[in-house]
Design a protein around this motif. Structure first.
Motif, PDB file in Angstrom:
ATOM      1  N   UNK A 163      54.540  56.723  64.290  1.00 39.13           N
ATOM      2  CA  UNK A 163      53.598  57.111  63.614  1.00 39.13           C
ATOM      3  C   UNK A 163      52.394  56.470  63.942  1.00 39.13           C
ATOM      4  N   UNK A 164      50.768  56.289  63.827  1.00 45.05           N
ATOM      5  CA  UNK A 164      49.561  55.389  63.872  1.00 45.05           C
ATOM      6  C   UNK A 164      48.618  56.147  63.064  1.00 45.05           C
ATOM      7  N   UNK A 170      63.095  58.018  58.059  1.00 40.90           N
ATOM      8  CA  UNK A 170      62.139  56.246  58.898  1.00 40.90           C
ATOM      9  C   UNK A 170      61.296  56.654  59.465  1.00 40.90           C
ATOM     10  N   UNK A 171      60.198  55.801  58.892  1.00 39.83           N
ATOM     11  CA  UNK A 171      58.903  55.799  59.645  1.00 39.83           C
ATOM     12  C   UNK A 171      58.568  54.827  60.747  1.00 39.83           C
ATOM     13  N   UNK A 192      53.680  58.677  52.891  1.00 42.97           N
ATOM     14  CA  UNK A 192      54.539  59.592  53.489  1.00 42.97           C
ATOM     15  C   UNK A 192      55.750  60.244  53.553  1.00 42.97           C
ATOM     16  N   UNK A 193      55.991  59.525  53.185  1.00 46.89           N
ATOM     17  CA  UNK A 193      57.555  59.819  52.578  1.00 46.89           C
ATOM     18  C   UNK A 193      57.550  60.850  50.899  1.00 46.89           C
ATOM     19  N   UNK A 194      56.808  60.451  50.238  1.00 45.97           N
ATOM     20  CA  UNK A 194      56.952  61.229  49.292  1.00 45.97           C
ATOM     21  C   UNK A 194      56.339  62.584  49.979  1.00 45.97           C
ATOM     22  N   UNK A 231      46.968  50.184  54.019  1.00 42.13           N
ATOM     23  CA  UNK A 231      47.849  49.157  53.682  1.00 42.13           C
ATOM     24  C   UNK A 231      49.079  49.917  54.058  1.00 42.13           C
ATOM     25  N   UNK A 232      49.624  49.445  55.400  1.00 43.16           N
ATOM     26  CA  UNK A 232      50.616  50.304  55.851  1.00 43.16           C
ATOM     27  C   UNK A 232      52.180  50.277  54.880  1.00 43.16           C
ATOM     28  N   UNK A 233      52.359  49.637  54.516  1.00 44.95           N
ATOM     29  CA  UNK A 233      53.590  49.927  53.247  1.00 44.95           C
ATOM     30  C   UNK A 233      52.883  50.996  51.970  1.00 44.95           C
ATOM     31  N   UNK A 234      51.740  50.940  52.154  1.00 47.14           N
ATOM     32  CA  UNK A 234      51.728  51.915  50.776  1.00 47.14           C
ATOM     33  C   UNK A 234      51.539  53.585  51.539  1.00 47.14           C
ATOM     34  N   UNK A 235      51.269  53.641  53.225  1.00 47.22           N
ATOM     35  CA  UNK A 235      50.231  54.713  53.901  1.00 47.22           C
ATOM     36  C   UNK A 235      52.010  55.090  54.233  1.00 47.22           C
ATOM     37  N   UNK A 236      53.086  54.474  54.597  1.00 47.04           N
ATOM     38  CA  UNK A 236      54.588  54.573  54.381  1.00 47.04           C
ATOM     39  C   UNK A 236      55.474  55.269  53.179  1.00 47.04           C
ATOM     40  N   UNK A 237      54.724  55.002  52.538  1.00 45.60           N
ATOM     41  CA  UNK A 237      55.114  55.481  51.169  1.00 45.60           C
ATOM     42  C   UNK A 237      54.944  56.710  50.533  1.00 45.60           C
TER      43      UNK A 237
END
Length: 161
Positions: A103-104, A138-139, A118-120, A110-116
């Protein structure tokens, strides 16, 4: 239709046996869920995961460097359209799937929040639509989209026309 094994005739007795009904995976007694087999192609899960990822605020695009470059060229060709599966790889088994995303993200999130998020979103969408258990998402964050990058691209496009 079910197969039955009948017990001994009247007056006969066999130790340890009784009337039993064999329940197979087909026939009128079988539930509709067990009548047949459903297979889900990798490309189906890739599309679902790609769409679910793009729905998350803070995601600019999907795909690693070269894939994004080739994708941008393909999108500009007449008749071309954006690939929903760019940046998405999956492994699909009979009951489980694993998802890998490139991803871009937008600058400032906040990358950690965006990743979380996305996972959800990916897990919810894939499990709801396919019934497969998502064992991992995996991101890989390959780039950060800066606000002025878009302005530079528009200027160069304007001079070429």
């Amino acid at each position: 239709m079910s197969d039955t094994i009948s017990g001994p005739a009247a007056g006969e007795s066999r130790p340890g046996t009784a009337d039993k009904t064999l329940k197979g995976r087909s026939g009128a007694d079988a539930t509709p869920e067990t009548r047949g087999r459903t297979t889900i192609a990798d490309s189906v899960v890739e599309k679902i995961a790609g769409m679910a990822t793009r729905e998350v605020p803070g995601i600019h695009s999907l795909g690693a460097g070269m894939a994004r470059t080739f994708g941008a060229v393909r999108d500009r060709v007449p008749g071309g359209h954006p690939s929903v599966t760019r940046g998405v790889k999956v492994e699909v088994g009979e009951r489980q799937t694993a998802v890998d995303l490139d991803v871009v993200v937008e600058y400032g999130v906040a990358i950690v929040d965006v990743a979380a998020d996305v996972r959800v979103n990916v897990i919810t969408a894939v499990e709801r639509m396919t019934g497969l258990e998502v064992v991992e998402v995996n991101i890989a964050v390959d780039d950060v989209h800066l606000p002025d990058e878009e302005d530079e691209q528009e200027e160069t496009e304007g001079r070429v026309q």
